[in-house]
Design an enzyme around this catalytic site. Structure first.
Site, PDB file in Angstrom:
ATOM      1  N   HIS A 249      50.002 -46.855  36.652  1.00 57.94           N
ATOM      2  CA  HIS A 249      49.740 -46.167  35.388  1.00 57.94           C
ATOM      3  C   HIS A 249      50.590 -46.804  34.293  1.00 57.94           C
ATOM      4  O   HIS A 249      51.802 -46.977  34.466  1.00 57.94           O
ATOM      5  CB  HIS A 249      50.048 -44.670  35.509  1.00 57.94           C
TER       6      HIS A 249
ATOM      7  N   GLY B 254      39.783 -55.856  36.028  1.00 54.82           N
ATOM      8  CA  GLY B 254      40.237 -56.194  37.380  1.00 54.82           C
ATOM      9  C   GLY B 254      41.442 -57.099  37.461  1.00 54.82           C
ATOM     10  O   GLY B 254      41.665 -57.731  38.504  1.00 54.82           O
ATOM     11  N   SER B 255      42.260 -57.168  36.410  1.00 54.39           N
ATOM     12  CA  SER B 255      43.399 -58.087  36.532  1.00 54.39           C
ATOM     13  C   SER B 255      44.382 -57.618  37.607  1.00 54.39           C
ATOM     14  O   SER B 255      45.000 -58.444  38.277  1.00 54.39           O
ATOM     15  CB  SER B 255      44.092 -58.279  35.179  1.00 54.39           C
TER      16      SER B 255
ATOM     17  N   MET C  74      38.729 -45.787  37.262  1.00 59.17           N
ATOM     18  CA  MET C  74      38.678 -44.805  36.174  1.00 59.17           C
ATOM     19  C   MET C  74      38.048 -43.463  36.566  1.00 59.17           C
ATOM     20  O   MET C  74      37.459 -42.795  35.731  1.00 59.17           O
ATOM     21  CB  MET C  74      37.934 -45.413  34.972  1.00 59.17           C
ATOM     22  N   ARG C  75      38.175 -43.082  37.832  1.00 62.97           N
ATOM     23  CA  ARG C  75      37.662 -41.765  38.228  1.00 62.97           C
ATOM     24  C   ARG C  75      38.766 -40.943  38.858  1.00 62.97           C
ATOM     25  O   ARG C  75      39.658 -41.509  39.510  1.00 62.97           O
ATOM     26  CB  ARG C  75      36.545 -41.916  39.268  1.00 62.97           C
TER      27      ARG C  75
HETATM   28  C1  GRF Z   1      45.757 -51.241  33.624  1.00 60.85           C
HETATM   29  O1  GRF Z   1      46.447 -51.236  32.413  1.00 60.85           O
HETATM   30  C2  GRF Z   1      46.240 -50.133  34.532  1.00 60.85           C
HETATM   31  O2  GRF Z   1      47.574 -49.818  34.346  1.00 60.85           O
HETATM   32  C3  GRF Z   1      45.371 -48.973  34.117  1.00 60.85           C
HETATM   33  O3  GRF Z   1      44.113 -49.536  33.823  1.00 60.85           O
HETATM   34  C4  GRF Z   1      44.290 -50.900  33.450  1.00 60.85           C
HETATM   35  C5  GRF Z   1      43.394 -51.707  34.334  1.00 60.85           C
HETATM   36  O4  GRF Z   1      43.383 -53.077  34.008  1.00 60.85           O
HETATM   37  N1  GRF Z   1      45.339 -47.966  35.161  1.00 60.85           N
HETATM   38  P1  GRF Z   1      42.689 -54.116  34.997  1.00 60.85           P
HETATM   39  O5  GRF Z   1      41.251 -53.669  35.180  1.00 60.85           O
HETATM   40  O6  GRF Z   1      43.461 -54.106  36.283  1.00 60.85           O
HETATM   41  O7  GRF Z   1      42.787 -55.436  34.283  1.00 60.85           O
END
Ligand code: GRF
Length: 222
Positions: free
Chosen positions: A121, A14-15, A96-97
């Protein structure tokens, strides 16, 4: 101009979601995060979201024998939350879906000719689509990679590019160094993109120029 209502969808640490929540606190004139949706019970983003005054929802994939039915029910549950909070835009932040064409159609904007759904992305699209794009690019030993903020369409990482920025890989970069460089760009691009969305300044030409620069740079490095 009134602040835009944005919802976040995340699955992991979730960063990006936290970056956007912080940005919303800094710029309440631009937008408000009306809800955060997470689909993974173990996701770290759920703990981190506790620090913010933003409703959050854990919506795991429903148990159903038929996968198609489960996906439909899942997306229906997302839509209920998004509609309840009158989300105008959705920012995918490590979600992630793959969302169905039926789901994203709810966010089609006739005027913009785009879906009001953004995704970040970690590659210079169209290079390295799909999962683990930093890993893919690093393994391919690229000299230069990048990050893309794009509008979502019904394909996987194929939607119109909004903003892109490249970065160089130094010979001494470990995979961790490489990812760190990219993630700093992710946070900056999401902020820039959301500011443009909030100010109705969506212009797709910017990304075309950055992409050309990246290609020139990659060719020069070959
Ligand atoms: C990030 O690298 C983003 O580009 C990709 O998934 C990762 C998610 O990281 N789609 P976070 O959960 O936001 O830290």
């Amino acid at each position: 101009m009134r602040p835009k209502k944005i919802a976040l969808m995340a699955s992991g640490k979730g960063s990006n979601a936290i970056n956007i929540l912080n940005y919303a606190q800094e710029r309440p004139d631009l937008f408000e995060v009306v809800a955060l949706i997470c689909d993974q019970p173990q996701a770290l983003v759920l703990d981190r979201a506790l620090d913010f005054d933003c409703p959050f929802y854990l919506i795991p994939l429903p148990q159903a024998k038929n996968k198609k039915v489960a996906k439909e029910q899942h997306e229906q549950a997302f839509l209920q939350v998004l509609q309840k909070h009158q989300a105008e835009w959705v920012a995918l932040a490590g979600f992630m879906r793959i969302l169905s064409a039926q789901f994203i159609a709810h966010f089609y904007d006739e005027k913009l000719k785009l879906h009001r759904l953004l995704n970040i992305h970690p590659s210079m699209l169209p290079a390295f689509k799909g999962k683990d794009a930093y890993g893919q690019a690093y393994k391919a030993q690229v000299q230069s990679s990048g990050v893309t903020l794009h509008f979502v369409d019904s394909g996987v990482d194929t939607g119109p590019i909004f903003l892109q920025q490249s970065f160089n890989r130094d010979e001494s970069d470990s995979l961790e160094d490489f990812i760190k460089k990219g993630q700093e760009i992710e946070y900056r691009l999401y902020r820039q993109g959301l500011e443009k969305v909030a100010l109705d300044e969506i212009n797709l030409d910017f990304s075309i120029q950055e992409h050309k620069n990246h290609l020139q740079k990659s060719e020069a490095l070959l």
